[in-house]
Design a protein around this motif. Sequence first.
Motif, PDB file in Angstrom:
ATOM      1  N   MET A   1       0.857  -1.390  -0.104  1.00  0.00           N
ATOM      2  CA  MET A   1       0.013  -0.062  -0.047  1.00  0.00           C
ATOM      3  C   MET A   1       0.814   1.172   0.090  1.00  0.00           C
ATOM      4  O   MET A   1       0.255   2.337  -0.619  1.00  0.00           O
ATOM      5  N   ASN A   2       2.041   1.228   0.617  1.00  0.00           N
ATOM      6  CA  ASN A   2       2.933   2.502   0.802  1.00  0.00           C
ATOM      7  C   ASN A   2       3.431   2.660  -0.807  1.00  0.00           C
ATOM      8  O   ASN A   2       3.502   3.796  -1.092  1.00  0.00           O
ATOM      9  N   TYR A   3       3.747   1.621  -1.167  1.00  0.00           N
ATOM     10  CA  TYR A   3       4.051   1.938  -2.704  1.00  0.00           C
ATOM     11  C   TYR A   3       2.973   2.532  -3.674  1.00  0.00           C
ATOM     12  O   TYR A   3       3.408   3.439  -4.569  1.00  0.00           O
ATOM     13  N   CYS A   4       1.820   2.131  -3.539  1.00  0.00           N
ATOM     14  CA  CYS A   4       0.777   2.488  -4.300  1.00  0.00           C
ATOM     15  C   CYS A   4       0.644   3.901  -3.843  1.00  0.00           C
ATOM     16  O   CYS A   4       0.264   4.936  -4.904  1.00  0.00           O
ATOM     17  N   LYS A   5       0.511   4.479  -2.591  1.00  0.00           N
ATOM     18  CA  LYS A   5       0.289   5.660  -2.404  1.00  0.00           C
ATOM     19  C   LYS A   5       1.373   6.671  -2.816  1.00  0.00           C
ATOM     20  O   LYS A   5       1.368   7.793  -3.435  1.00  0.00           O
ATOM     21  N   ARG A   6       2.758   6.114  -2.611  1.00  0.00           N
ATOM     22  CA  ARG A   6       3.781   7.052  -3.205  1.00  0.00           C
ATOM     23  C   ARG A   6       3.710   7.025  -4.728  1.00  0.00           C
ATOM     24  O   ARG A   6       4.169   8.151  -5.226  1.00  0.00           O
ATOM     25  N   ALA A   7       3.174   5.979  -5.373  1.00  0.00           N
ATOM     26  CA  ALA A   7       3.160   6.299  -6.881  1.00  0.00           C
ATOM     27  C   ALA A   7       2.096   6.940  -7.487  1.00  0.00           C
ATOM     28  O   ALA A   7       1.707   7.079  -8.537  1.00  0.00           O
ATOM     29  N   ILE A   9      -1.216   5.734  -7.219  1.00  0.00           N
ATOM     30  CA  ILE A   9      -2.500   5.032  -7.427  1.00  0.00           C
ATOM     31  C   ILE A   9      -3.532   5.035  -6.623  1.00  0.00           C
ATOM     32  O   ILE A   9      -3.311   4.917  -5.316  1.00  0.00           O
ATOM     33  N   GLY A  10      -4.439   5.171  -7.316  1.00  0.00           N
ATOM     34  CA  GLY A  10      -5.658   5.596  -6.196  1.00  0.00           C
ATOM     35  C   GLY A  10      -6.587   4.383  -6.164  1.00  0.00           C
ATOM     36  O   GLY A  10      -7.435   4.656  -5.072  1.00  0.00           O
ATOM     37  N   VAL A  11      -6.484   3.523  -6.811  1.00  0.00           N
ATOM     38  CA  VAL A  11      -7.190   2.253  -6.738  1.00  0.00           C
ATOM     39  C   VAL A  11      -6.467   0.923  -6.962  1.00  0.00           C
ATOM     40  O   VAL A  11      -5.683   0.838  -7.791  1.00  0.00           O
ATOM     41  N   ILE A  12      -6.721   0.073  -5.654  1.00  0.00           N
ATOM     42  CA  ILE A  12      -6.116  -1.361  -6.207  1.00  0.00           C
ATOM     43  C   ILE A  12      -6.917  -2.223  -6.420  1.00  0.00           C
ATOM     44  O   ILE A  12      -8.172  -2.516  -6.038  1.00  0.00           O
ATOM     45  N   VAL A  13      -6.935  -3.094  -7.509  1.00  0.00           N
ATOM     46  CA  VAL A  13      -7.781  -3.794  -8.050  1.00  0.00           C
ATOM     47  C   VAL A  13      -7.314  -5.383  -7.616  1.00  0.00           C
ATOM     48  O   VAL A  13      -6.074  -5.681  -7.893  1.00  0.00           O
ATOM     49  N   ALA A  14      -8.103  -5.939  -6.823  1.00  0.00           N
ATOM     50  CA  ALA A  14      -7.706  -7.238  -6.293  1.00  0.00           C
ATOM     51  C   ALA A  14      -8.772  -8.517  -6.714  1.00  0.00           C
ATOM     52  O   ALA A  14      -9.824  -8.308  -6.721  1.00  0.00           O
ATOM     53  N   VAL A  15      -7.870  -9.626  -7.083  1.00  0.00           N
ATOM     54  CA  VAL A  15      -8.705 -10.508  -7.597  1.00  0.00           C
ATOM     55  C   VAL A  15      -8.910 -11.504  -6.382  1.00  0.00           C
ATOM     56  O   VAL A  15      -7.855 -12.253  -5.800  1.00  0.00           O
ATOM     57  N   THR A  16     -10.035 -12.395  -6.085  1.00  0.00           N
ATOM     58  CA  THR A  16     -10.400 -13.104  -5.088  1.00  0.00           C
ATOM     59  C   THR A  16      -9.688 -13.043  -3.740  1.00  0.00           C
ATOM     60  O   THR A  16      -8.936 -13.967  -3.213  1.00  0.00           O
ATOM     61  N   PRO A  17      -9.611 -11.853  -3.003  1.00  0.00           N
ATOM     62  CA  PRO A  17      -9.215 -11.774  -1.595  1.00  0.00           C
ATOM     63  C   PRO A  17      -9.998 -12.626  -0.876  1.00  0.00           C
ATOM     64  O   PRO A  17     -11.276 -12.667  -0.849  1.00  0.00           O
ATOM     65  N   ILE A  25      -7.544  -5.380   5.299  1.00  0.00           N
ATOM     66  CA  ILE A  25      -7.567  -4.599   4.029  1.00  0.00           C
ATOM     67  C   ILE A  25      -8.260  -3.238   4.271  1.00  0.00           C
ATOM     68  O   ILE A  25      -7.683  -2.168   4.003  1.00  0.00           O
ATOM     69  N   GLU A  26      -9.273  -3.488   5.296  1.00  0.00           N
ATOM     70  CA  GLU A  26     -10.033  -2.043   5.491  1.00  0.00           C
ATOM     71  C   GLU A  26      -9.026  -1.222   6.265  1.00  0.00           C
ATOM     72  O   GLU A  26      -8.881   0.158   6.161  1.00  0.00           O
ATOM     73  N   LYS A  27      -8.389  -1.839   7.061  1.00  0.00           N
ATOM     74  CA  LYS A  27      -7.288  -0.854   8.142  1.00  0.00           C
ATOM     75  C   LYS A  27      -6.214  -0.233   7.095  1.00  0.00           C
ATOM     76  O   LYS A  27      -6.224   1.089   7.307  1.00  0.00           O
ATOM     77  N   PHE A  28      -5.853  -0.578   6.112  1.00  0.00           N
ATOM     78  CA  PHE A  28      -4.809  -0.293   5.334  1.00  0.00           C
ATOM     79  C   PHE A  28      -5.646   0.651   3.950  1.00  0.00           C
ATOM     80  O   PHE A  28      -4.915   1.750   3.915  1.00  0.00           O
ATOM     81  N   VAL A  29      -6.703   0.517   3.964  1.00  0.00           N
ATOM     82  CA  VAL A  29      -7.661   1.467   2.919  1.00  0.00           C
ATOM     83  C   VAL A  29      -7.757   2.781   3.888  1.00  0.00           C
ATOM     84  O   VAL A  29      -7.635   3.910   3.139  1.00  0.00           O
ATOM     85  N   LYS A  30      -7.935   2.649   5.106  1.00  0.00           N
ATOM     86  CA  LYS A  30      -8.185   3.911   6.002  1.00  0.00           C
ATOM     87  C   LYS A  30      -6.624   4.684   6.082  1.00  0.00           C
ATOM     88  O   LYS A  30      -6.787   5.791   5.922  1.00  0.00           O
ATOM     89  N   GLU A  31      -6.008   3.929   6.319  1.00  0.00           N
ATOM     90  CA  GLU A  31      -4.675   4.380   6.738  1.00  0.00           C
ATOM     91  C   GLU A  31      -3.911   5.117   5.319  1.00  0.00           C
ATOM     92  O   GLU A  31      -3.114   6.266   5.673  1.00  0.00           O
ATOM     93  N   TYR A  32      -3.975   4.564   4.263  1.00  0.00           N
ATOM     94  CA  TYR A  32      -3.183   5.076   3.202  1.00  0.00           C
ATOM     95  C   TYR A  32      -4.409   5.734   2.011  1.00  0.00           C
ATOM     96  O   TYR A  32      -3.823   6.358   0.972  1.00  0.00           O
ATOM     97  N   ASP A  33      -5.378   5.978   2.441  1.00  0.00           N
ATOM     98  CA  ASP A  33      -6.668   6.654   1.533  1.00  0.00           C
ATOM     99  C   ASP A  33      -6.415   6.055   0.211  1.00  0.00           C
ATOM    100  O   ASP A  33      -6.709   7.089  -0.728  1.00  0.00           O
ATOM    101  N   ILE A  34      -6.615   4.776   0.109  1.00  0.00           N
ATOM    102  CA  ILE A  34      -6.791   4.272  -1.316  1.00  0.00           C
ATOM    103  C   ILE A  34      -7.943   3.289  -1.441  1.00  0.00           C
ATOM    104  O   ILE A  34      -8.179   2.504  -0.625  1.00  0.00           O
TER     105      ILE A  34
END
Length: 124
Positions: A1-7, A9-17, A25-34
């Motif tokens: 998530m840190n890489y995505c934030k720094r790059a 990237i506004g949305v991460i698309v995940a297959v079958t989490p 995941i929700e914790k990181f979504v809140k922390e990184y605002d992605i």
Amino acid sequence: MNYCKRAGIGVIVAVTPAPETLPRIEKFVKEYDIRFAIHNHGPEDKLWHSPLDVLKAVKGMDPRIGCLHRCWAYGSHGHGRGAGDSRGRRGGCCNMHMKDLTSFQDKESQVGGGRGHHAGEEDF
């Protein structure tokens, strides 16, 4: 998530989490605002058969967690038409991609947009 934030990237698309990973995941979504979009693959997907399965799983979670709609698939699998599955649901559709099919019975019949059964603007 840190890489995505720094790059940027506004949305991460995940297959079958796995559903049990969603609170983390929700914790990181809140922390990184992605935003986090779960990409279902239709009835053959073992975890997420339709966007409605995703929406049920994320109900009550941060609205930045949702689904990636595969617009072409839903008419063929009895889940309604395109983006309409999450209209009016806060946090429903985080991202989408569109495909078109010449036959709803053959997922290998993909063609360019507007050359198959996809309704285009009607799905929005």
